[in-house]
Design a protein around this motif. Structure first.
Motif, PDB file in Angstrom:
ATOM      1  N   VAL A  65       0.873  -1.174   0.000  1.00 37.97           N
ATOM      2  CA  VAL A  65       0.000   0.000   0.000  1.00 37.97           C
ATOM      3  C   VAL A  65       0.906   1.219   0.000  1.00 37.97           C
ATOM      4  CG1 VAL A  65      -1.765   1.296   1.275  1.00 37.97           C
ATOM      5  CG2 VAL A  65      -1.826  -1.210   1.253  1.00 37.97           C
ATOM      6  N   ARG A  66       0.705   2.104  -0.946  1.00 33.70           N
ATOM      7  CA  ARG A  66       1.533   3.306  -0.998  1.00 33.70           C
ATOM      8  C   ARG A  66       1.249   4.153   0.246  1.00 33.70           C
ATOM      9  NH1 ARG A  66      -0.832   2.775  -5.702  1.00 33.70           N
ATOM     10  NH2 ARG A  66       0.353   1.843  -7.380  1.00 33.70           N
ATOM     11  N   PRO A  67       2.278   4.476   1.022  1.00 29.09           N
ATOM     12  CA  PRO A  67       2.069   5.235   2.252  1.00 29.09           C
ATOM     13  C   PRO A  67       1.637   6.683   2.005  1.00 29.09           C
ATOM     14  CG  PRO A  67       4.407   4.884   1.895  1.00 29.09           C
ATOM     15  CD  PRO A  67       3.689   4.121   0.833  1.00 29.09           C
ATOM     16  N   LYS A  68       1.995   7.200   0.847  1.00 27.33           N
ATOM     17  CA  LYS A  68       1.610   8.565   0.506  1.00 27.33           C
ATOM     18  C   LYS A  68       0.823   8.547  -0.793  1.00 27.33           C
ATOM     19  CE  LYS A  68       5.233  11.248   2.691  1.00 27.33           C
ATOM     20  NZ  LYS A  68       6.158  12.357   2.505  1.00 27.33           N
ATOM     21  N   GLY A  69      -0.007   9.569  -0.922  1.00 32.91           N
ATOM     22  CA  GLY A  69      -0.756   9.763  -2.155  1.00 32.91           C
ATOM     23  C   GLY A  69      -0.484  11.158  -2.658  1.00 32.91           C
ATOM     24  N   ILE A  70      -1.272  11.554  -3.625  1.00 33.11           N
ATOM     25  CA  ILE A  70      -1.119  12.883  -4.191  1.00 33.11           C
ATOM     26  C   ILE A  70      -2.449  13.613  -4.081  1.00 33.11           C
ATOM     27  CG2 ILE A  70      -1.643  12.193  -6.559  1.00 33.11           C
ATOM     28  CD1 ILE A  70       0.795  14.152  -7.242  1.00 33.11           C
ATOM     29  N   LEU A  71      -2.371  14.911  -3.864  1.00 28.69           N
ATOM     30  CA  LEU A  71      -3.575  15.719  -3.781  1.00 28.69           C
ATOM     31  C   LEU A  71      -3.933  16.226  -5.169  1.00 28.69           C
ATOM     32  CD1 LEU A  71      -2.725  17.744  -0.556  1.00 28.69           C
ATOM     33  CD2 LEU A  71      -4.060  15.636  -0.767  1.00 28.69           C
ATOM     34  N   LEU A  72      -5.186  16.084  -5.512  1.00 25.72           N
ATOM     35  CA  LEU A  72      -5.684  16.513  -6.817  1.00 25.72           C
ATOM     36  C   LEU A  72      -6.824  17.499  -6.616  1.00 25.72           C
ATOM     37  CD1 LEU A  72      -5.751  12.968  -8.389  1.00 25.72           C
ATOM     38  CD2 LEU A  72      -4.010  14.722  -8.732  1.00 25.72           C
ATOM     39  N   ALA A  73      -6.948  18.438  -7.507  1.00 23.08           N
ATOM     40  CA  ALA A  73      -7.980  19.471  -7.384  1.00 23.08           C
ATOM     41  C   ALA A  73      -9.352  18.928  -7.738  1.00 23.08           C
ATOM     42  CB  ALA A  73      -7.642  20.653  -8.287  1.00 23.08           C
ATOM     43  N   CYS A  74     -10.326  19.256  -6.898  1.00 24.92           N
ATOM     44  CA  CYS A  74     -11.740  19.027  -7.219  1.00 24.92           C
ATOM     45  C   CYS A  74     -12.337  20.330  -7.724  1.00 24.92           C
ATOM     46  CB  CYS A  74     -12.521  18.594  -5.982  1.00 24.92           C
ATOM     47  SG  CYS A  74     -12.176  16.931  -5.421  1.00 24.92           S
ATOM     48  N   SER A  75     -11.890  21.422  -7.111  1.00 23.25           N
ATOM     49  CA  SER A  75     -12.349  22.769  -7.455  1.00 23.25           C
ATOM     50  C   SER A  75     -11.238  23.720  -7.016  1.00 23.25           C
ATOM     51  CB  SER A  75     -13.663  23.080  -6.722  1.00 23.25           C
ATOM     52  OG  SER A  75     -13.415  23.334  -5.341  1.00 23.25           O
ATOM     53  N   PRO A  76     -11.405  25.013  -7.227  1.00 19.65           N
ATOM     54  CA  PRO A  76     -10.362  25.942  -6.778  1.00 19.65           C
ATOM     55  C   PRO A  76     -10.131  25.939  -5.258  1.00 19.65           C
ATOM     56  CG  PRO A  76     -11.736  27.001  -8.416  1.00 19.65           C
ATOM     57  CD  PRO A  76     -12.400  25.689  -8.074  1.00 19.65           C
ATOM     58  N   THR A  77     -11.101  25.430  -4.496  1.00 18.02           N
ATOM     59  CA  THR A  77     -10.959  25.452  -3.032  1.00 18.02           C
ATOM     60  C   THR A  77     -11.021  24.082  -2.381  1.00 18.02           C
ATOM     61  OG1 THR A  77     -13.331  25.775  -2.766  1.00 18.02           O
ATOM     62  CG2 THR A  77     -11.946  27.778  -2.883  1.00 18.02           C
ATOM     63  N   SER A  78     -10.996  23.024  -3.194  1.00 13.44           N
ATOM     64  CA  SER A  78     -11.094  21.685  -2.602  1.00 13.44           C
ATOM     65  C   SER A  78     -10.178  20.694  -3.317  1.00 13.44           C
ATOM     66  CB  SER A  78     -12.540  21.189  -2.641  1.00 13.44           C
ATOM     67  OG  SER A  78     -12.981  21.046  -3.977  1.00 13.44           O
ATOM     68  N   LEU A  79      -9.850  19.628  -2.588  1.00 11.76           N
ATOM     69  CA  LEU A  79      -8.933  18.599  -3.068  1.00 11.76           C
ATOM     70  C   LEU A  79      -9.524  17.216  -2.849  1.00 11.76           C
ATOM     71  CD1 LEU A  79      -5.667  19.917  -1.341  1.00 11.76           C
ATOM     72  CD2 LEU A  79      -6.261  20.156  -3.767  1.00 11.76           C
ATOM     73  N   THR A  80      -8.936  16.242  -3.507  1.00 10.68           N
ATOM     74  CA  THR A  80      -9.187  14.836  -3.232  1.00 10.68           C
ATOM     75  C   THR A  80      -7.829  14.185  -2.992  1.00 10.68           C
ATOM     76  OG1 THR A  80     -10.190  12.777  -4.033  1.00 10.68           O
ATOM     77  CG2 THR A  80      -9.173  14.196  -5.690  1.00 10.68           C
ATOM     78  N   TRP A  81      -7.789  13.226  -2.081  1.00 10.72           N
ATOM     79  CA  TRP A  81      -6.565  12.477  -1.826  1.00 10.72           C
ATOM     80  C   TRP A  81      -6.597  11.243  -2.717  1.00 10.72           C
ATOM     81  CZ3 TRP A  81      -5.201   7.585  -0.347  1.00 10.72           C
ATOM     82  CH2 TRP A  81      -3.866   7.403   0.017  1.00 10.72           C
ATOM     83  N   SER A  82      -5.549  11.025  -3.497  1.00  7.39           N
ATOM     84  CA  SER A  82      -5.488   9.903  -4.418  1.00  7.39           C
ATOM     85  C   SER A  82      -4.294   9.027  -4.074  1.00  7.39           C
ATOM     86  CB  SER A  82      -5.375  10.432  -5.853  1.00  7.39           C
ATOM     87  OG  SER A  82      -5.325   9.379  -6.770  1.00  7.39           O
ATOM     88  N   GLY A  83      -4.547   7.757  -3.864  1.00  6.88           N
ATOM     89  CA  GLY A  83      -3.482   6.837  -3.501  1.00  6.88           C
ATOM     90  C   GLY A  83      -3.684   5.491  -4.159  1.00  6.88           C
ATOM     91  N   GLY A  84      -3.080   4.474  -3.585  1.00  2.65           N
ATOM     92  CA  GLY A  84      -3.264   3.158  -4.159  1.00  2.65           C
ATOM     93  C   GLY A  84      -2.388   2.098  -3.553  1.00  2.65           C
ATOM     94  N   ALA A  85      -2.460   0.934  -4.177  1.00  3.85           N
ATOM     95  CA  ALA A  85      -1.699  -0.228  -3.730  1.00  3.85           C
ATOM     96  C   ALA A  85      -1.387  -1.099  -4.936  1.00  3.85           C
ATOM     97  CB  ALA A  85      -2.502  -1.024  -2.714  1.00  3.85           C
ATOM     98  N   THR A  86      -0.341  -1.895  -4.800  1.00  3.00           N
ATOM     99  CA  THR A  86       0.036  -2.838  -5.840  1.00  3.00           C
ATOM    100  C   THR A  86       0.261  -4.199  -5.206  1.00  3.00           C
ATOM    101  OG1 THR A  86       1.081  -1.103  -7.147  1.00  3.00           O
ATOM    102  CG2 THR A  86       1.726  -3.359  -7.645  1.00  3.00           C
TER     103      THR A  86
END
Length: 168
Positions: A65-86
């Motif tokens: 499981v990747r311990p860190k993810g990346i933040l992606l924009a949902c809107s100019p004032t909000s984010l989503t956390w994106s991660g994953g596992a292999t």
């Protein structure tokens, strides 16, 4: 030996677009104002672990499981956390059966909806959504050598000092 190109980038882009268009749209303004970045990450990773736990252990050589993810924009004032596992697989698993079993487990819970499809190469792709706006995409990669789980959380307000593309 013919080598297929990595689908990670394409699937990640699709996951982001679908998450932004569907996951964030589940709230009135597309943002869960009560959700913190830590909660978003923890909840998303917990379901990722549930998915991993549904893969028969005799097919799993290594799970990461990747311990860190990346933040992606949902809107100019909000984010989503994106991660994953292999999951590195062994013993030539039947990916369609594995993904169907995962789909059955999540479909049994009314908090989730699932879609089973195939990718350009004919490999199965399972997408799982929850009512909060999270999403998980499960599919074989690297010519069937791995099973990847890509995830994204519901949208949340951008924490002070953070921005899209930050690692967290």
């Amino acid at each position: 030996m013919t080598r297929r190109p990595s689908r990670w980038g394409l699937v990640a882009c699709v996951a982001v677009v679908v998450s932004v268009l569907t996951g964030c749209a589940q709230k009135d303004d597309g943002v869960d104002k009560t959700l913190t970045i830590d909660q978003a990450k923890h909840q998303t990773q917990a379901v990722t672990q549930q998915i991993i736990d549904l893969v028969p252990s005799d097919f799993v050589a290594l799970s990461k499981v990747r311990p860190k993810g990346i933040l992606l924009a949902c809107s100019p004032t909000s984010l989503t956390w994106s991660g994953g596992a292999t999951l590195t697989v062994q013993s030539d698993p039947d990916f369609t059966k594995i993904l169907t079993d995962i789909q059955t487990a999540f479909t049994a819970d009314p908090a989730y909806t699932t879609i089973m499809d195939t990718d350009y190469y004919g490999d199965p792709v399972l997408t799982i959504h929850d009512k909060a706006g999270s999403q998980w995409i499960v599919s074989p990669m690297t010519r069937g050598a791995t099973l990847d789980v890509m995830s994204s959380s519901p949208c949340f307000l951008t924490p002070d000092g953070m921005q899209p593309s930050d690692s967290y």
